[in-house]
Motif scaffolding. Structure first.
Motif, PDB file in Angstrom:
ATOM      1  N   LEU A  75       0.848  -1.184   0.000  1.00 19.13           N
ATOM      2  CA  LEU A  75       0.000   0.000   0.000  1.00 19.13           C
ATOM      3  C   LEU A  75       0.886   1.236   0.000  1.00 19.13           C
ATOM      4  CD1 LEU A  75      -2.974   0.982   0.227  1.00 19.13           C
ATOM      5  CD2 LEU A  75      -2.632   1.050   2.700  1.00 19.13           C
ATOM      6  N   LEU A  76       0.653   2.117  -0.968  1.00 18.90           N
ATOM      7  CA  LEU A  76       1.341   3.400  -1.013  1.00 18.90           C
ATOM      8  C   LEU A  76       0.390   4.441  -0.448  1.00 18.90           C
ATOM      9  CD1 LEU A  76       2.818   3.277  -4.640  1.00 18.90           C
ATOM     10  CD2 LEU A  76       3.724   2.284  -2.546  1.00 18.90           C
ATOM     11  N   ILE A  77       0.865   5.192   0.532  1.00 19.02           N
ATOM     12  CA  ILE A  77       0.059   6.221   1.181  1.00 19.02           C
ATOM     13  C   ILE A  77       0.667   7.563   0.786  1.00 19.02           C
ATOM     14  CG2 ILE A  77      -0.838   7.083   3.373  1.00 19.02           C
ATOM     15  CD1 ILE A  77      -0.078   4.176   4.468  1.00 19.02           C
ATOM     16  N   GLU A  78       0.010   8.235  -0.151  1.00 14.19           N
ATOM     17  CA  GLU A  78       0.520   9.479  -0.717  1.00 14.19           C
ATOM     18  C   GLU A  78      -0.196  10.658  -0.078  1.00 14.19           C
ATOM     19  OE1 GLU A  78      -0.230   9.264  -4.908  1.00 14.19           O
ATOM     20  OE2 GLU A  78       0.714   7.301  -5.095  1.00 14.19           O
ATOM     21  N   HIS A  79       0.579  11.630   0.354  1.00 14.31           N
ATOM     22  CA  HIS A  79       0.025  12.838   0.972  1.00 14.31           C
ATOM     23  C   HIS A  79       0.219  14.007   0.004  1.00 14.31           C
ATOM     24  CE1 HIS A  79      -0.292  10.575   4.681  1.00 14.31           C
ATOM     25  NE2 HIS A  79       0.933  10.144   4.448  1.00 14.31           N
ATOM     26  N   TRP A  80      -0.868  14.698  -0.308  1.00 14.60           N
ATOM     27  CA  TRP A  80      -0.855  15.781  -1.280  1.00 14.60           C
ATOM     28  C   TRP A  80      -1.363  17.076  -0.656  1.00 14.60           C
ATOM     29  CZ3 TRP A  80       1.618  15.063  -5.718  1.00 14.60           C
ATOM     30  CH2 TRP A  80       1.873  13.749  -6.091  1.00 14.60           C
ATOM     31  N   ALA A  81      -0.825  18.187  -1.115  1.00 16.06           N
ATOM     32  CA  ALA A  81      -1.220  19.499  -0.600  1.00 16.06           C
ATOM     33  C   ALA A  81      -2.663  19.842  -0.949  1.00 16.06           C
ATOM     34  CB  ALA A  81      -0.284  20.582  -1.141  1.00 16.06           C
ATOM     35  N   SER A  82      -3.143  19.288  -2.074  1.00 17.29           N
ATOM     36  CA  SER A  82      -4.510  19.579  -2.515  1.00 17.29           C
ATOM     37  C   SER A  82      -4.961  18.509  -3.510  1.00 17.29           C
ATOM     38  CB  SER A  82      -4.574  20.951  -3.205  1.00 17.29           C
ATOM     39  OG  SER A  82      -3.812  20.920  -4.398  1.00 17.29           O
ATOM     40  N   ILE A  83      -6.251  18.466  -3.751  1.00 17.57           N
ATOM     41  CA  ILE A  83      -6.782  17.546  -4.753  1.00 17.57           C
ATOM     42  C   ILE A  83      -6.254  17.929  -6.130  1.00 17.57           C
ATOM     43  CG2 ILE A  83      -8.948  18.799  -5.131  1.00 17.57           C
ATOM     44  CD1 ILE A  83      -8.562  14.972  -5.106  1.00 17.57           C
ATOM     45  N   GLU A  84      -6.053  19.231  -6.354  1.00 16.21           N
ATOM     46  CA  GLU A  84      -5.534  19.681  -7.646  1.00 16.21           C
ATOM     47  C   GLU A  84      -4.108  19.168  -7.877  1.00 16.21           C
ATOM     48  OE1 GLU A  84      -8.837  22.177  -6.378  1.00 16.21           O
ATOM     49  OE2 GLU A  84      -6.939  21.779  -5.369  1.00 16.21           O
ATOM     50  N   ALA A  85      -3.286  19.152  -6.827  1.00 16.59           N
ATOM     51  CA  ALA A  85      -1.923  18.621  -6.944  1.00 16.59           C
ATOM     52  C   ALA A  85      -1.965  17.128  -7.264  1.00 16.59           C
ATOM     53  CB  ALA A  85      -1.134  18.875  -5.661  1.00 16.59           C
ATOM     54  N   ASP A  86      -2.851  16.409  -6.592  1.00 16.43           N
ATOM     55  CA  ASP A  86      -3.006  14.982  -6.862  1.00 16.43           C
ATOM     56  C   ASP A  86      -3.464  14.754  -8.304  1.00 16.43           C
ATOM     57  OD1 ASP A  86      -3.398  12.073  -5.671  1.00 16.43           O
ATOM     58  OD2 ASP A  86      -5.172  12.543  -6.863  1.00 16.43           O
ATOM     59  N   GLU A  87      -4.440  15.518  -8.743  1.00 17.26           N
ATOM     60  CA  GLU A  87      -4.954  15.369 -10.107  1.00 17.26           C
ATOM     61  C   GLU A  87      -3.870  15.693 -11.145  1.00 17.26           C
ATOM     62  OE1 GLU A  87      -8.381  17.917  -9.937  1.00 17.26           O
ATOM     63  OE2 GLU A  87      -9.668  16.289  -9.214  1.00 17.26           O
ATOM     64  N   ALA A  88      -3.068  16.727 -10.890  1.00 19.39           N
ATOM     65  CA  ALA A  88      -1.977  17.088 -11.808  1.00 19.39           C
ATOM     66  C   ALA A  88      -0.968  15.947 -11.884  1.00 19.39           C
ATOM     67  CB  ALA A  88      -1.307  18.380 -11.361  1.00 19.39           C
ATOM     68  N   TYR A  89      -0.679  15.346 -10.748  1.00 12.44           N
ATOM     69  CA  TYR A  89       0.253  14.218 -10.720  1.00 12.44           C
ATOM     70  C   TYR A  89      -0.305  13.040 -11.519  1.00 12.44           C
ATOM     71  CZ  TYR A  89       2.616  10.063  -9.038  1.00 12.44           C
ATOM     72  OH  TYR A  89       3.277   8.865  -8.976  1.00 12.44           O
ATOM     73  N   ARG A  90      -1.561  12.689 -11.307  1.00 11.39           N
ATOM     74  CA  ARG A  90      -2.169  11.559 -12.034  1.00 11.39           C
ATOM     75  C   ARG A  90      -2.159  11.830 -13.540  1.00 11.39           C
ATOM     76  NH1 ARG A  90      -1.646   8.381  -7.886  1.00 11.39           N
ATOM     77  NH2 ARG A  90      -2.384   9.464  -6.063  1.00 11.39           N
ATOM     78  N   ALA A  91      -2.447  13.072 -13.925  1.00 16.29           N
ATOM     79  CA  ALA A  91      -2.422  13.420 -15.351  1.00 16.29           C
ATOM     80  C   ALA A  91      -1.005  13.299 -15.908  1.00 16.29           C
ATOM     81  CB  ALA A  91      -2.957  14.842 -15.544  1.00 16.29           C
ATOM     82  N   TRP A  92      -0.015  13.725 -15.143  1.00 17.39           N
ATOM     83  CA  TRP A  92       1.379  13.620 -15.573  1.00 17.39           C
ATOM     84  C   TRP A  92       1.784  12.164 -15.756  1.00 17.39           C
ATOM     85  CZ3 TRP A  92       5.671  11.791 -12.629  1.00 17.39           C
ATOM     86  CH2 TRP A  92       6.909  11.957 -13.268  1.00 17.39           C
ATOM     87  N   ARG A  93       1.347  11.288 -14.876  1.00 18.59           N
ATOM     88  CA  ARG A  93       1.675   9.866 -14.988  1.00 18.59           C
ATOM     89  C   ARG A  93       1.096   9.243 -16.257  1.00 18.59           C
ATOM     90  NH1 ARG A  93       6.190   8.065 -12.775  1.00 18.59           N
ATOM     91  NH2 ARG A  93       6.266   8.315 -10.537  1.00 18.59           N
ATOM     92  N   GLU A  94       0.107   9.876 -16.853  1.00 20.25           N
ATOM     93  CA  GLU A  94      -0.497   9.382 -18.099  1.00 20.25           C
ATOM     94  C   GLU A  94       0.293   9.823 -19.335  1.00 20.25           C
ATOM     95  OE1 GLU A  94      -3.157   7.313 -18.466  1.00 20.25           O
ATOM     96  OE2 GLU A  94      -3.120   7.093 -16.287  1.00 20.25           O
ATOM     97  N   THR A  95       1.267  10.720 -19.160  1.00 18.71           N
ATOM     98  CA  THR A  95       2.052  11.204 -20.297  1.00 18.71           C
ATOM     99  C   THR A  95       3.262  10.298 -20.527  1.00 18.71           C
ATOM    100  OG1 THR A  95       3.533  12.624 -18.990  1.00 18.71           O
ATOM    101  CG2 THR A  95       1.410  13.584 -19.708  1.00 18.71           C
ATOM    102  N   ASP A  96       3.892  10.458 -21.695  1.00 21.45           N
ATOM    103  CA  ASP A  96       5.116   9.704 -21.981  1.00 21.45           C
ATOM    104  C   ASP A  96       6.206  10.039 -20.965  1.00 21.45           C
ATOM    105  OD1 ASP A  96       4.023   8.371 -24.134  1.00 21.45           O
ATOM    106  OD2 ASP A  96       4.786   9.793 -25.617  1.00 21.45           O
ATOM    107  N   GLU A  97       6.295  11.299 -20.583  1.00 15.75           N
ATOM    108  CA  GLU A  97       7.317  11.729 -19.618  1.00 15.75           C
ATOM    109  C   GLU A  97       7.094  11.111 -18.231  1.00 15.75           C
ATOM    110  OE1 GLU A  97       8.890  15.763 -17.333  1.00 15.75           O
ATOM    111  OE2 GLU A  97       7.279  15.924 -18.803  1.00 15.75           O
ATOM    112  N   GLY A  98       5.849  11.006 -17.821  1.00 11.80           N
ATOM    113  CA  GLY A  98       5.541  10.540 -16.479  1.00 11.80           C
ATOM    114  C   GLY A  98       5.273   9.058 -16.344  1.00 11.80           C
ATOM    115  N   LYS A  99       5.150   8.389 -17.455  1.00 11.29           N
ATOM    116  CA  LYS A  99       4.818   6.962 -17.428  1.00 11.29           C
ATOM    117  C   LYS A  99       5.916   6.157 -16.719  1.00 11.29           C
ATOM    118  CE  LYS A  99       3.323   3.250 -20.383  1.00 11.29           C
ATOM    119  NZ  LYS A  99       1.981   3.129 -20.870  1.00 11.29           N
ATOM    120  N   SER A 100       5.491   5.189 -15.921  1.00 10.21           N
ATOM    121  CA  SER A 100       6.437   4.288 -15.253  1.00 10.21           C
ATOM    122  C   SER A 100       6.161   2.860 -15.715  1.00 10.21           C
ATOM    123  CB  SER A 100       6.314   4.375 -13.730  1.00 10.21           C
ATOM    124  OG  SER A 100       5.193   3.637 -13.284  1.00 10.21           O
TER     125      SER A 100
END
Length: 98
Positions: free
Chosen positions: A52-77
């Protein structure tokens, strides 16, 4: 308002030996992402493939920006290649007064 995201992972048995190192590598970018306040990792004592990964974010917008970035070629893992099943993501916010 700060949020906490729980990312529930089940690792393939054959990937378990290298999973912690791979997750650690992926989390370097997560922890460096703007708005991330930290990530904790816990392992099920009865099932080491359940992480389980427990991620702490400053805001829902920061979390959403991160999730969107992970969908890009640059952010993909390549974390998905380790998984035995699709991960489960649940996002929480504080419950003031509770």
């Amino acid at each position: 308002m700060p949020t906490t995201a729980l990312l529930d992972l089940t690792i393939k048995p054959e990937a378990l030996s290298g999973a912690h190192a791979a997750i650690s590598t992926v989390l370097e970018a997560t922890r460096a992402f703007e708005g991330n306040l930290g990530v904790d990792v816990v392992v099920d004592v009865n099932d080491p493939a359940h992480i389980l990964l427990i991620e702490h974010w400053a805001s829902i917008e920061a979390d959403e920006a991160y999730r969107a970035w992970r969908e890009t070629d640059e952010g993909k893992s390549d974390l998905g290649s380790l998984l035995a099943a699709a991960p489960t993501l649940t996002i929480f916010t504080d419950a003031p007064g509770v």
